[in-house]
Design a protein around this motif. Structure first.
Motif, PDB file in Angstrom:
ATOM      1  N   GLU A 304      36.541 -20.315  57.597  1.00 50.36           N
ATOM      2  CA  GLU A 304      37.179 -21.330  58.455  1.00 50.36           C
ATOM      3  C   GLU A 304      38.023 -22.287  57.619  1.00 50.36           C
ATOM      4  O   GLU A 304      39.165 -22.589  57.970  1.00 50.36           O
ATOM      5  CB  GLU A 304      36.104 -22.132  59.199  1.00 50.36           C
ATOM      6  CG  GLU A 304      35.737 -21.500  60.534  1.00 50.36           C
ATOM      7  CD  GLU A 304      34.551 -22.202  61.171  1.00 50.36           C
ATOM      8  OE1 GLU A 304      33.720 -21.490  61.744  1.00 50.36           O
ATOM      9  OE2 GLU A 304      34.465 -23.459  61.071  1.00 50.36           O
ATOM     10  N   VAL A 305      37.445 -22.746  56.496  1.00 43.48           N
ATOM     11  CA  VAL A 305      38.202 -23.670  55.630  1.00 43.48           C
ATOM     12  C   VAL A 305      39.444 -22.972  55.107  1.00 43.48           C
ATOM     13  O   VAL A 305      40.554 -23.530  55.108  1.00 43.48           O
ATOM     14  CB  VAL A 305      37.316 -24.163  54.470  1.00 43.48           C
ATOM     15  CG1 VAL A 305      38.145 -24.900  53.422  1.00 43.48           C
ATOM     16  CG2 VAL A 305      36.212 -25.069  54.992  1.00 43.48           C
ATOM     17  N   ARG A 306      39.263 -21.728  54.654  1.00 39.17           N
ATOM     18  CA  ARG A 306      40.413 -20.987  54.114  1.00 39.17           C
ATOM     19  C   ARG A 306      41.503 -20.837  55.180  1.00 39.17           C
ATOM     20  O   ARG A 306      42.674 -21.079  54.922  1.00 39.17           O
ATOM     21  CB  ARG A 306      39.951 -19.602  53.653  1.00 39.17           C
ATOM     22  CG  ARG A 306      41.067 -18.759  53.067  1.00 39.17           C
ATOM     23  CD  ARG A 306      40.640 -17.333  52.876  1.00 39.17           C
ATOM     24  NE  ARG A 306      40.317 -16.707  54.165  1.00 39.17           N
ATOM     25  CZ  ARG A 306      39.761 -15.501  54.292  1.00 39.17           C
ATOM     26  NH1 ARG A 306      39.450 -14.814  53.217  1.00 39.17           N
ATOM     27  NH2 ARG A 306      39.509 -15.003  55.485  1.00 39.17           N
ATOM     28  N   ASP A 307      41.082 -20.444  56.408  1.00 38.97           N
ATOM     29  CA  ASP A 307      42.085 -20.176  57.447  1.00 38.97           C
ATOM     30  C   ASP A 307      42.765 -21.465  57.919  1.00 38.97           C
ATOM     31  O   ASP A 307      43.946 -21.470  58.239  1.00 38.97           O
ATOM     32  CB  ASP A 307      41.424 -19.448  58.622  1.00 38.97           C
ATOM     33  CG  ASP A 307      40.911 -18.070  58.177  1.00 38.97           C
ATOM     34  OD1 ASP A 307      41.339 -17.610  57.096  1.00 38.97           O
ATOM     35  OD2 ASP A 307      40.076 -17.474  58.891  1.00 38.97           O
ATOM     36  N   GLU A 391      40.876 -33.619  48.147  1.00 37.76           N
ATOM     37  CA  GLU A 391      41.721 -32.413  48.219  1.00 37.76           C
ATOM     38  C   GLU A 391      40.921 -31.167  48.574  1.00 37.76           C
ATOM     39  O   GLU A 391      41.488 -30.134  48.881  1.00 37.76           O
ATOM     40  CB  GLU A 391      42.400 -32.185  46.856  1.00 37.76           C
ATOM     41  CG  GLU A 391      43.394 -33.260  46.496  1.00 37.76           C
ATOM     42  CD  GLU A 391      43.754 -33.227  45.013  1.00 37.76           C
ATOM     43  OE1 GLU A 391      43.528 -32.182  44.373  1.00 37.76           O
ATOM     44  OE2 GLU A 391      44.232 -34.257  44.508  1.00 37.76           O
ATOM     45  N   LEU A 392      39.614 -31.245  48.502  1.00 35.39           N
ATOM     46  CA  LEU A 392      38.775 -30.093  48.846  1.00 35.39           C
ATOM     47  C   LEU A 392      38.129 -30.312  50.206  1.00 35.39           C
ATOM     48  O   LEU A 392      37.839 -31.442  50.588  1.00 35.39           O
ATOM     49  CB  LEU A 392      37.662 -29.901  47.815  1.00 35.39           C
ATOM     50  CG  LEU A 392      38.042 -29.562  46.380  1.00 35.39           C
ATOM     51  CD1 LEU A 392      36.782 -29.303  45.554  1.00 35.39           C
ATOM     52  CD2 LEU A 392      38.965 -28.355  46.321  1.00 35.39           C
ATOM     53  N   LYS A 417      33.853 -36.731  52.245  1.00 34.13           N
ATOM     54  CA  LYS A 417      35.195 -36.122  52.264  1.00 34.13           C
ATOM     55  C   LYS A 417      35.169 -34.607  52.459  1.00 34.13           C
ATOM     56  O   LYS A 417      36.210 -34.004  52.682  1.00 34.13           O
ATOM     57  CB  LYS A 417      35.905 -36.452  50.948  1.00 34.13           C
ATOM     58  CG  LYS A 417      36.145 -37.938  50.811  1.00 34.13           C
ATOM     59  CD  LYS A 417      36.751 -38.280  49.488  1.00 34.13           C
ATOM     60  CE  LYS A 417      36.899 -39.802  49.410  1.00 34.13           C
ATOM     61  NZ  LYS A 417      37.176 -40.290  48.083  1.00 34.13           N
ATOM     62  N   LEU A 418      34.003 -34.023  52.337  1.00 34.25           N
ATOM     63  CA  LEU A 418      33.915 -32.565  52.443  1.00 34.25           C
ATOM     64  C   LEU A 418      33.430 -32.158  53.833  1.00 34.25           C
ATOM     65  O   LEU A 418      32.543 -32.799  54.398  1.00 34.25           O
ATOM     66  CB  LEU A 418      32.928 -32.037  51.392  1.00 34.25           C
ATOM     67  CG  LEU A 418      33.375 -32.126  49.933  1.00 34.25           C
ATOM     68  CD1 LEU A 418      32.182 -31.974  49.001  1.00 34.25           C
ATOM     69  CD2 LEU A 418      34.422 -31.056  49.634  1.00 34.25           C
ATOM     70  N   ASP A 419      34.014 -31.055  54.356  1.00 34.25           N
ATOM     71  CA  ASP A 419      33.540 -30.546  55.652  1.00 34.25           C
ATOM     72  C   ASP A 419      32.283 -29.708  55.462  1.00 34.25           C
ATOM     73  O   ASP A 419      31.465 -29.581  56.369  1.00 34.25           O
ATOM     74  CB  ASP A 419      34.609 -29.644  56.284  1.00 34.25           C
ATOM     75  CG  ASP A 419      35.795 -30.456  56.782  1.00 34.25           C
ATOM     76  OD1 ASP A 419      35.717 -31.704  56.698  1.00 34.25           O
ATOM     77  OD2 ASP A 419      36.790 -29.849  57.231  1.00 34.25           O
ATOM     78  N   ASP A 436      25.120 -28.538  53.529  1.00 32.63           N
ATOM     79  CA  ASP A 436      25.016 -28.062  54.909  1.00 32.63           C
ATOM     80  C   ASP A 436      24.207 -26.778  54.952  1.00 32.63           C
ATOM     81  O   ASP A 436      23.586 -26.478  55.962  1.00 32.63           O
ATOM     82  CB  ASP A 436      26.418 -27.809  55.472  1.00 32.63           C
ATOM     83  CG  ASP A 436      27.229 -29.093  55.508  1.00 32.63           C
ATOM     84  OD1 ASP A 436      26.964 -29.919  56.387  1.00 32.63           O
ATOM     85  OD2 ASP A 436      28.085 -29.286  54.617  1.00 32.63           O
ATOM     86  N   VAL A 437      24.246 -26.025  53.845  1.00 31.46           N
ATOM     87  CA  VAL A 437      23.433 -24.805  53.738  1.00 31.46           C
ATOM     88  C   VAL A 437      22.756 -24.800  52.378  1.00 31.46           C
ATOM     89  O   VAL A 437      23.398 -25.070  51.365  1.00 31.46           O
ATOM     90  CB  VAL A 437      24.305 -23.531  53.848  1.00 31.46           C
ATOM     91  CG1 VAL A 437      23.448 -22.287  53.640  1.00 31.46           C
ATOM     92  CG2 VAL A 437      24.981 -23.450  55.175  1.00 31.46           C
ATOM     93  N   LEU A 438      21.474 -24.499  52.380  1.00 35.08           N
ATOM     94  CA  LEU A 438      20.717 -24.365  51.130  1.00 35.08           C
ATOM     95  C   LEU A 438      20.183 -22.947  51.048  1.00 35.08           C
ATOM     96  O   LEU A 438      19.500 -22.495  51.966  1.00 35.08           O
ATOM     97  CB  LEU A 438      19.495 -25.294  51.151  1.00 35.08           C
ATOM     98  CG  LEU A 438      19.678 -26.769  50.887  1.00 35.08           C
ATOM     99  CD1 LEU A 438      18.340 -27.482  51.025  1.00 35.08           C
ATOM    100  CD2 LEU A 438      20.223 -26.974  49.487  1.00 35.08           C
ATOM    101  N   LEU A 439      20.516 -22.263  49.957  1.00 38.78           N
ATOM    102  CA  LEU A 439      19.987 -20.903  49.795  1.00 38.78           C
ATOM    103  C   LEU A 439      19.092 -20.879  48.564  1.00 38.78           C
ATOM    104  O   LEU A 439      19.544 -21.219  47.460  1.00 38.78           O
ATOM    105  CB  LEU A 439      21.133 -19.902  49.652  1.00 38.78           C
ATOM    106  CG  LEU A 439      21.941 -19.673  50.931  1.00 38.78           C
ATOM    107  CD1 LEU A 439      23.180 -18.852  50.638  1.00 38.78           C
ATOM    108  CD2 LEU A 439      21.092 -18.981  51.984  1.00 38.78           C
ATOM    109  N   PRO A 440      17.827 -20.496  48.729  1.00 35.24           N
ATOM    110  CA  PRO A 440      16.902 -20.510  47.582  1.00 35.24           C
ATOM    111  C   PRO A 440      17.038 -19.247  46.738  1.00 35.24           C
ATOM    112  O   PRO A 440      17.158 -18.144  47.272  1.00 35.24           O
ATOM    113  CB  PRO A 440      15.528 -20.544  48.257  1.00 35.24           C
ATOM    114  CG  PRO A 440      15.730 -19.867  49.576  1.00 35.24           C
ATOM    115  CD  PRO A 440      17.167 -20.054  49.976  1.00 35.24           C
ATOM    116  N   ILE A 441      17.025 -19.448  45.411  1.00 37.62           N
ATOM    117  CA  ILE A 441      17.076 -18.290  44.511  1.00 37.62           C
ATOM    118  C   ILE A 441      15.948 -18.356  43.488  1.00 37.62           C
ATOM    119  O   ILE A 441      15.244 -19.359  43.380  1.00 37.62           O
ATOM    120  CB  ILE A 441      18.442 -18.161  43.792  1.00 37.62           C
ATOM    121  CG1 ILE A 441      18.884 -19.507  43.226  1.00 37.62           C
ATOM    122  CG2 ILE A 441      19.476 -17.541  44.693  1.00 37.62           C
ATOM    123  CD1 ILE A 441      20.136 -19.410  42.377  1.00 37.62           C
TER     124      ILE A 441
END
Ligand code: SF4
Ligand code: SF4
Ligand code: FES
Length: 525
Positions: A304-307, A391-392, A417-419, A436-441
């Protein structure tokens, strides 16, 4: 290159090889206490006596160099008799408190007594000499003077390796004892090594003593990730819990030693903030999510951000805590799946980080050289400035907690400032709070991967046990993200990732896991 005979077997050894080392090459153990390959020869325990043809007296193997035509016997009746005598002498005043000794299971006094002595003590327990017990002599070190056999390994280590000289032998004759010099404590940065080299239970580690019986522990060859030196270690663990790190011999990196900071770094593996399941933020609240859903959300959000804004509004940072395999796949994901995104490696250490001219490196990351060799731009600060400037729109952080370098205030401002922020890590640290998302490793002991140390030596850390709950090995998670974002085939193993990395990265071209082996291999220039 002398050729000699030991117990009927011939061999040729390098000049200067002593008889303990020569016998070892034939798989013959000559029992010894005071000899250690990393220290000078003291020749005081007499446990290593052997018979050499044409020499009237028995000789100590540790201080006898292999000579041309030598005929050595390590198992003759004379040798066996003397060994039993030496053991009886060493055990004369020993308290025989093995059932409550933390060295049990890895004590050379116990082992050699069972192998070479097995006679009852002629000294009644009540008449044995009493010396100091459970003496607190250092940050990590407890000393039991009664168990000490006065081999002086600890004294020589502190004289020759750290040159800090905190321990010495005091008193005379049977009253001889190891002790700290007045006003001193064994608090140097390498103090834990004296516990490893003490052949008996005289020196024990405060953190490990009474935590586990050693015969219950499994061992896995790994690499310390607490600085860029990459000391070789064995991870001692049981049922998903690490009990200690011990140095593993590697002449080219750490010889026989490791620092106390690295030794204690296993504690970080058992963080109370450990992430055990994927989490997503819904209406400002964290909720647990299935792995598929959380991975899908991450990829969708980046699309979405890219598009909407362009790929240059995506920032992707992989820290030098990541293995080569993880860094390679992370870079591939953003180069292929989100071409044009801003990708960099992050290698941050505190300004006051400890360092010395022996092992301890000021770079507290294990893979800074690896990221560089993989062509990852070191320009994380530029990406962080872009985030700060608004800018990001999206930021993805792999094993990268920004709080220690940037501060909490900075994080809060940038979060505004970040979405979208994704944090992929082992712990729910301060940066994870703005995600917004946490992925455990997996932690370093729960996954297999390679690290490139400060001298560009690539070393392999093997998985000791599987990651808990829903944490995935890093390469595995990236494999799934790559399938979603760029249609990759799933990788079957970390080794398969490394093979591809080596095919695509000239500096790694000559390497595979077999070539790296247990002692590592250097990158091409
Ligand atoms: S404390 Fe251990 S290493 Fe030191 S002299 Fe005694 S037995 Fe040897
Ligand atoms: S010197 Fe560095 S790599 Fe070696 S044990 Fe210490 S922290 Fe670990
Ligand atoms: S090991 Fe040779 S005398 Fe101690």
């Amino acid at each position: 290159m002398p050729t000699l005979e030991i117990d009927g077997q011939q061999l040729t050894v390098a000049d200067g090889t002593n008889l303990i080392q020569a016998a070892e090459q034939l798989g013959i153990e000559i029992p010894h206490y005071c000899y250690h390959p990393g220290l000078s020869v003291a020749g005081n325990c007499r446990m290593c006596l052997v018979e050499i043809e044409k020499m009237p007296k028995l000789q100590i193997a540790c201080n006898t160099r292999a000579g041309e035509g030598m005929v050595v016997r390590t198992q003759s009746e004379r040798v066996k008799q003397v060994r039993a005598g030496v053991l009886e002498f060493l055990l004369l005043n020993h308290p025989i408190d093995c059932p409550i000794c933390d060295q049990a299971g890895e004590c050379k006094l116990q082992d050699y007594y069972m192998d070479h002595d097995r006679q009852p003590s002629r000294m009644p327990l009540a008449e044995k000499l009493r010396k100091g017990k459970a003496l607190d002599v250092g940050r990590l070190i407890m000393l039991d003077q009664e168990r000490c056999i006065l081999c002086t390994r600890c004294v020589r280590f502190l004289d020759e390796v750290t040159k800090t000289r905190e321990l010495g032998i005091f008193q005379r004759g049977t009253q001889n004892r190891i002790d700290i010099f007045p006003g001193q404590r064994v608090d140097n940065p390498y103090s834990g090594n004296i516990v490893d080299i003490c052949p008996v239970g005289a020196l024990t580690n405060k953190e490990f003593r009474f935590q586990a019986r050693v015969w219950y522990l499994d061992h896995t060859a790994s690499v310390c990730t607490a600085c860029a030196t990459g000391c070789n270690i064995d991870v001692h663990h049981r049922r998903g819990q690490v009990f200690r790190f011990r140095p593993r011999e590697n002449e080219a990196v750490n010889k026989y030693w490791m620092c106390d900071e690295g030794r204690g770094s296993f504690r970080r593996l058992h963080s109370e903030r450990r992430l055990l399941k994927p989490m997503i933020r819904e209406g400002g609240e964290w909720v647990g999510a299935a792995a598929e859903a959380a991975q899908g959300l991450l990829v969708r959000a980046l699309h979405e951000v890219r598009d909407r804004y362009g790929a240059h509004c995506i920032g992707a940072l992989v820290s030098a805590q990541a293995s080569n395999e993880e860094a390679y796949l992370f870079a591939r994901l953003f180069r292929e799946g989100f071409a044009g995104s801003r990708l960099a490696g992050l290698s941050w250490s505190p300004a006051q980080a400890s360092r010395d001219d022996f092992l301890i490196d000021a770079d507290k990351n294990p893979n800074t050289a690896g990221l560089r060799a993989l062509g990852l731009s070191p320009d994380a600060p530029a990406i962080l400035r872009a985030a700060e400037a608004g800018e990001l729109k999206a930021l993805v952080l792999w094993r990268a907690d920004l709080a220690p370098s940037q501060g909490q205030e900075w994080l809060d401002q940038v979060a505004e400032k970040l979405d979208f922020v994704a944090v992929i890590d082992t712990d729910g640290h301060a940066t994870a709070e703005i995600a917004d998302v946490l992925l455990p490793i997996a932690t370093v002991v729960e996954t297999t991967g390679t690290f490139t140390n400060r001298t560009r030596r690539v070393q392999l850390a093997r998985r000791a046990f599987v990651p808990p709950a829903q944490a995935l090995e890093g390469w595995e998670l990236l494999s799934h993200l790559g399938r979603r974002a760029a249609g990759w085939k799933l990788y079957p193993s970390a080794e398969a990732v490394f093979s591809e990395l080596a095919r695509n990265t000239p500096a790694f071209a000559a390497l595979d896991y077999a070539a790296i082996g247990v002692h590592g291999a250097e990158l091409a220039a």
